[in-house]
Design an enzyme around this catalytic site. Sequence first.
Site, PDB file in Angstrom:
ATOM      1  N   LYS A   1      39.810  38.457  37.634  1.00 33.80           N
ATOM      2  CA  LYS A   1      38.575  37.885  38.206  1.00 33.80           C
ATOM      3  C   LYS A   1      38.189  38.612  39.495  1.00 33.80           C
ATOM      4  CE  LYS A   1      38.657  33.363  39.391  1.00 33.80           C
ATOM      5  NZ  LYS A   1      38.240  33.103  40.782  1.00 33.80           N
ATOM      6  N   SER A   2      39.159  38.870  40.350  1.00 35.24           N
ATOM      7  CA  SER A   2      38.859  39.525  41.635  1.00 35.24           C
ATOM      8  C   SER A   2      38.248  40.909  41.409  1.00 35.24           C
ATOM      9  CB  SER A   2      40.141  39.673  42.461  1.00 35.24           C
ATOM     10  OG  SER A   2      40.640  38.413  42.802  1.00 35.24           O
TER      11      SER A   2
ATOM     12  N   ARG B   1      34.237  42.371  42.069  1.00 33.07           N
ATOM     13  CA  ARG B   1      34.060  43.551  42.919  1.00 33.07           C
ATOM     14  C   ARG B   1      33.424  44.706  42.161  1.00 33.07           C
ATOM     15  NH1 ARG B   1      37.940  40.352  44.904  1.00 33.07           N
ATOM     16  NH2 ARG B   1      38.606  40.472  47.078  1.00 33.07           N
TER      17      ARG B   1
ATOM     18  N   ARG C   1      32.507  23.671  49.931  1.00 35.82           N
ATOM     19  CA  ARG C   1      33.545  24.558  50.508  1.00 35.82           C
ATOM     20  C   ARG C   1      33.049  25.225  51.794  1.00 35.82           C
ATOM     21  NH1 ARG C   1      36.111  28.111  45.790  1.00 35.82           N
ATOM     22  NH2 ARG C   1      37.643  28.557  47.405  1.00 35.82           N
TER      23      ARG C   1
ATOM     24  N   SER D   1      42.772  35.570  54.109  1.00 37.79           N
ATOM     25  CA  SER D   1      41.744  35.427  53.078  1.00 37.79           C
ATOM     26  C   SER D   1      41.156  36.780  52.713  1.00 37.79           C
ATOM     27  CB  SER D   1      40.624  34.494  53.555  1.00 37.79           C
ATOM     28  OG  SER D   1      39.538  34.590  52.655  1.00 37.79           O
TER      29      SER D   1
ATOM     30  N   GLN E   1      38.834  37.116  50.670  1.00 34.76           N
ATOM     31  CA  GLN E   1      37.379  36.954  50.564  1.00 34.76           C
ATOM     32  C   GLN E   1      36.722  37.260  51.905  1.00 34.76           C
ATOM     33  OE1 GLN E   1      36.685  33.021  49.024  1.00 34.76           O
ATOM     34  NE2 GLN E   1      37.620  33.481  47.049  1.00 34.76           N
TER      35      GLN E   1
ATOM     36  N   ASP F   1      46.762  31.448  44.165  1.00 40.54           N
ATOM     37  CA  ASP F   1      46.153  30.700  43.060  1.00 40.54           C
ATOM     38  C   ASP F   1      47.193  30.176  42.068  1.00 40.54           C
ATOM     39  OD1 ASP F   1      43.627  31.109  44.102  1.00 40.54           O
ATOM     40  OD2 ASP F   1      43.270  32.928  42.950  1.00 40.54           O
TER      41      ASP F   1
ATOM     42  N   ARG G   1      43.533  21.447  46.061  1.00 43.26           N
ATOM     43  CA  ARG G   1      44.571  21.616  45.033  1.00 43.26           C
ATOM     44  C   ARG G   1      45.883  20.953  45.423  1.00 43.26           C
ATOM     45  NH1 ARG G   1      43.152  27.719  43.040  1.00 43.26           N
ATOM     46  NH2 ARG G   1      41.539  27.016  41.603  1.00 43.26           N
TER      47      ARG G   1
ATOM     48  N   ARG H   1      42.042  25.629  37.397  1.00 44.59           N
ATOM     49  CA  ARG H   1      43.498  25.862  37.438  1.00 44.59           C
ATOM     50  C   ARG H   1      44.288  24.553  37.399  1.00 44.59           C
ATOM     51  NH1 ARG H   1      43.331  31.319  37.949  1.00 44.59           N
ATOM     52  NH2 ARG H   1      41.893  32.131  39.511  1.00 44.59           N
TER      53      ARG H   1
HETATM   54  C1  S3P Z   1      40.147  36.005  45.971  1.00 41.07           C
HETATM   55  C2  S3P Z   1      40.839  35.615  47.076  1.00 41.07           C
HETATM   56  C3  S3P Z   1      41.541  34.319  47.182  1.00 41.07           C
HETATM   57  C4  S3P Z   1      41.742  33.667  45.824  1.00 41.07           C
HETATM   58  C5  S3P Z   1      40.516  33.735  44.977  1.00 41.07           C
HETATM   59  C6  S3P Z   1      40.113  35.184  44.741  1.00 41.07           C
HETATM   60  C7  S3P Z   1      39.458  37.306  45.975  1.00 41.07           C
HETATM   61  O1  S3P Z   1      40.764  33.451  47.992  1.00 41.07           O
HETATM   62  O2  S3P Z   1      42.141  32.318  45.973  1.00 41.07           O
HETATM   63  O3  S3P Z   1      40.723  33.105  43.724  1.00 41.07           O
HETATM   64  O4  S3P Z   1      39.075  37.792  44.899  1.00 41.07           O
HETATM   65  O5  S3P Z   1      39.281  37.875  47.071  1.00 41.07           O
HETATM   66  P1  S3P Z   1      40.873  33.481  49.600  1.00 41.07           P
HETATM   67  O6  S3P Z   1      40.359  34.775  50.073  1.00 41.07           O
HETATM   68  O7  S3P Z   1      40.028  32.337  50.056  1.00 41.07           O
HETATM   69  O8  S3P Z   1      42.330  33.274  49.885  1.00 41.07           O
END
Ligand code: S3P
Length: 451
Positions: free
Chosen positions: A28-29, A33, A132, A176, A178, A327, A358, A407
């Site tokens: 997914k990440s 991207r 969020r 993080s 993200q 995760d 969670r 999840r």
């Molecule tokens: C992700 C970073 C994680 C993860 C999310 C995907 C990413 O979140 O929990 O499912 O793709 O950068 P955080 O950056 O909030 O930890």
Amino acid sequence: MDTPPAPARLSSARSGPLKGLARVPGDKSISHRALILGALAEGVTEIEGLLEGDDVRRTAAAMAAFGADVARLGESAAGGGRWRVTGRGRFVEPTDVVDCGNAGTGVRLIMGAAAGFDLAATFTGDGSLRGRPMNRVLKPLGEMGARWVCRSGGRLPLTLQGGGLRHVAYRLPEPSAQVKSAILLAGLNGAGCHVFEPEATRDHTEKMLTGFGAQLDVVEEAGGRRITLAGGQRLTGARVEVPADPSSAAFPLVAALITPGSEVTVPGMLLNPLRIGLLETLGEMGANLSVTHVRETGGELIGDVTARHSALKGVDVPPERAPSMIDEYPILAVAAAFAEGPTVMRGLEELFVKESDRYALMLAGLRACGVEVADDRAQAMMTVVGVSPGNHPVAGGARVTTHGDHRIAMSHLVMGLNAEAPIEVDEPGMIATSFPGFVSLMRGLGAEIGG
Ligand code: S3P
């Protein structure tokens, strides 16, 4: 492609041995991207094995809204989608609200990317995403000069005004990827940035920026990283092969570990060291796991991971491992429920602000299924008191509330595969945000999962 409507509830029941190949969807990440960098780049980006879950489809639609030409070309030979993104080398102002659905990664990375351009964009999402915190990305973007209006507490919907960004030197207050990625993507089309993360988080943005032709400097420092990126860099379209997602693979792998007689292999799983804390933890718990055919694709290590039913024992999971398995705590807690002796999980703060809280939902779900759990939320620590002797079924027989968290749903369905009585989850349609095909894949292995 028509998807049949999801049932209102799904349940899982005690199953015979799980056997076979589990071809889990693309990461997914990396999928998010690939689309975002493709849209920022000039020229054509071809993506093989894109995860076609709802989260990523929202990002694909968002990239079209920001001016890229985004097309699904068909199915990849190894599964997932073949997509082509033709970027303009910049974003243009969307003509409507950008709805990122359930995807925190989608909205936070896109806000970062959009902040680099002189445009206004309004973002929203589903009920979970609107709850969020966006402050964690708004703070650094604000220091760079972006402006916004939003609901109280930094919540969506939010209108962001980008452009004219200053250089920022930012120390991440929470681990993080993200937030790190949002700053890097903003800095790319602004005046650059310097990000210091005291704890290393997944590095896909850094690796993929390099793959798209950007220059950045990464220095490792005492478990963390300093990343320096100059502004005004142009990206060029690239080819991206998306490996199988270790966060999705975790479900069939743990299912095999807890279900007697099982042996399941996930081919081509991403083995990025910043993503496989769960494998390390399961190994310490005595899991029979093997990794074969390790190879490299697009700058990432991948391999075939096999899990066989194992007598697990409880372990103490150190907090510094959290970023590499953030995760995976819900499914780790399920493995721990079948282990002999307590499993202590520390450093769980970030679980409070995921697609759901969670921490709270795992605590409630495990207890409803008869698993003894010690709660120490104030210390962000949870202990699953495993059974003794190992591999005894858990009681089950519960209806679990998932608050629409994919999840949480998948973890409890896996737990039901070796429970005395079936376990039911609500909102199973949300599983498709990250793992479309989860139910049919698990059934194909022999899991008793039904509507
Ligand atoms: C992700 C970073 C994680 C993860 C999310 C995907 C990413 O979140 O929990 O499912 O793709 O950068 P955080 O950056 O909030 O930890």
